[in-house]
Design a protein around this motif. Structure first.
Motif: not given
Length: 164
Positions: A134-142
């Motif tokens: 995962v990259d950009r805006h999906l980073v550190q969301t899970i």
């Protein structure tokens, strides 16, 4: 009037398709969109991933920018410099490139390990898992333990021999 400057775009997909079982995903699905459900069991630390690498020739100082492959792939660096030497000038050798980190472009990248849901594991079998990029805006969301349904492109990559 000024022309708008195009920038990077990240598209979020959703699908009403049924989820595929991790056990059924094989060669038929290579480089295709798949929808899979599971539980996140691990999340890597955030890393910088190059999207474009700027190279400079050691010999003639010519500059070249090459794109990086998406996901966990790297850049394909040309073997030779395309500089045409002037009379009396030495031609550039093979593999003359040096990466210039300050002039390259990057995005945040994180890898997640997705394990199939316990209710999908046949009795007596071990659960299967997949690595997600995962990259950009999906980073550190899970965080690990989160149940996910993901839509993405199924692909394979050459794992490096180093571990972090």
């Amino acid at each position: 009037m000024e022309e708008p400057v195009p920038g990077d775009v990240q598209i979020f997909l959703s699908s009403k398709e049924n989820c595929l079982s991790m056990r059924s995903v094989g060669a038929d699905y290579m480089s295709k969109l798949v929808k899979i459900a599971g539980i996140t069991i691990a999340a890597s630390r955030v890393k910088a991933k190059a999207t474009h690498v700027t190279l400079i020739c050691k010999n003639c100082r010519s500059v070249r920018t090459v794109p990086c492959r998406p996901g966990l792939g790297g850049a394909i660096v040309p073997r030779s410099c395309d500089h045409v030497p002037q009379p009396g000038e030495e031609p550039c050798p093979l593999d003359p490139w040096i990466a210039v980190p300050d002039k390259s472009k990057y995005v945040d990248l994180q890898t997640l390990k997705l394990q199939e849901n316990p209710e999908d594991v046949p009795t007596g079998e071990l659960p299967r898992n997949m690595l997600l990029s995962v990259d950009r805006h999906l980073v550190q969301t899970i965080v690990p333990g989160t149940r996910l349904t993901v839509v993405g492109i199924y692909s394979v990559y050459q794992a490096s021999t180093t571990y972090d």
